[in-house]
Design an enzyme around this catalytic site. Sequence first.
Site, PDB file in Angstrom:
ATOM      1  CE  LYS A 289      -4.360   1.195  -0.228  1.00 43.01           C
ATOM      2  NZ  LYS A 289      -5.595   0.272  -0.674  1.00 43.01           N
TER       3      LYS A 289
ATOM      4  CG  ASP B  99      -7.271   3.345  -1.488  1.00 40.45           C
ATOM      5  OD1 ASP B  99      -8.013   2.410  -1.562  1.00 40.45           O
ATOM      6  OD2 ASP B  99      -7.311   4.043  -0.593  1.00 40.45           O
TER       7      ASP B  99
END
Length: 446
Positions: A127, A167
């Site tokens: 991430k 995201d």
Amino acid sequence: MKNSYVQRVYAEAVARNPGESEFHQALREVLESLESIIEQHPEYEREGILERFVEPERMITFQVPWTDDSGKLRVNRGFRVQFNSAIGPYKGGLRFHPTVNASVMKFLGFEQTLKNSLTTLPMGGGKGGSDFDPHGRSDGEIKRFCQSFMTELYRHIGPNTDVPAGDIGVGAREVGYLFGQYKRIVGAFEGGVLTGKGIPYGGSLARTEATGYGICYYTSEMLRALLNTDFVGKTVVISGSGNVAIFAAEKAMALGARVVAMSDSNGYVYDPEGIKLDVVKELKLKKRARIREYAPAVPGSEYHEGCKGIWGVKCDIALPCATQNELDGEGAEKLLANGVKLVCEGANMPCTPEAVETFRKAGIPFGPAKAANAGGVSVSGLEMSQNSQRLSWSFEEVDARLQGIMKGIFAACMAAAEEVGKPGDLVVGANVAGFKKVAEAMLAQG
Ligand code: NDP
């Protein structure tokens, strides 16, 4: 927590990552549900599997200097957490939001490792992102920020090492700027280095829709298997109005439901006749406007300030699709009081532990994010496959594969829950099914 090995690993992880509440919350929820599988496998303790599972393999932070439209130089912090590569290259999105910090990055990277394992595709967990706030920034500022961010990130990623995607705050526009800068620096068209790309340069059809559609495919399986029903005629509340929320709403409507409320970080709209999604798309995807502007555009609808009020809207199905910890114990009580029949997480960790416990005690079927929202990364995996084969599949073909993957994830969660004596508990099922594959791969690789 009862198992001494699990207790020790959790306590050490908390001590090693002080003050990182989101990361602690995710660790606790997962570790608690792994106790019985840990007890069945003493070799996990001997080989330090849990210790390795909770510690990111690599965590990179870097400076992102960029110039705003007035000529002032600004500095943000960039992150990439390469959490676990046991089953494939690191894979996970980039988030641009002021709340991004080490704790949020680690919680998301940790969850991503399990989610990617559930998809059955060969992807490890990662991430990244920045505390940059894109709200109100011009297109030129966004472009300069993305270019500066990639100027450092490029050295840490690659089609076989680490493949970022979008995201919160990172959509097709940002992925385009990031990809352009990567290409400029390395001097090669490496399509497989980023997913969520635009269709003209290697993106996959149905990637934009995949997370939202996938949530509804997973919810359909829950409705069928646990409540012997489907979406037809159900009233649905969906928080958020970003990529995930909009396409979850689109699919829920296509499957026969009426979506009556959506939100953004300022407030929510209630439309008893059913949300007009073309209006939401025009406002949020094209104009980058606020959801409050829906009410003047649609007679009979209402806007309410404050996003948490959305959980007081009566519904059969609640799909929290905005952000972490947006649905707390109080919101869960309101949903129950209004007769909610099923809750499925669309955002990552949108329900607080109190909310999850409230639904569990009430016996409400509850779908956890790492299983339910895995459709996005699944189609990212399919985008990587298309890039490496240098071909592109039709929307229908990708959508059919997505449906197959989501049904497979649901079946795997149910089977794992059954295996550890918690039938129908999809939280435990998702954690156990995702963990087993990662643990076996770590064991095999020594
Ligand atoms: P977007 O940036 O497209 O949209 C986020 C939406 O949530 C915006 O409408 C935002 O409103 C709203 N929001 C933010 N905070 C709150 C809040 N406290 N209450 C209500 N609404 C809020 O992000 P995505 O749709 O891509 O992501 C949403 C969630 O889904 C995140 O948790 C993400 O990690 C997760 N996810 C996303 C995937 C993807 O493919 N995009 C894949 C898997 C998970 P505002 O405009 O006011 O900021």
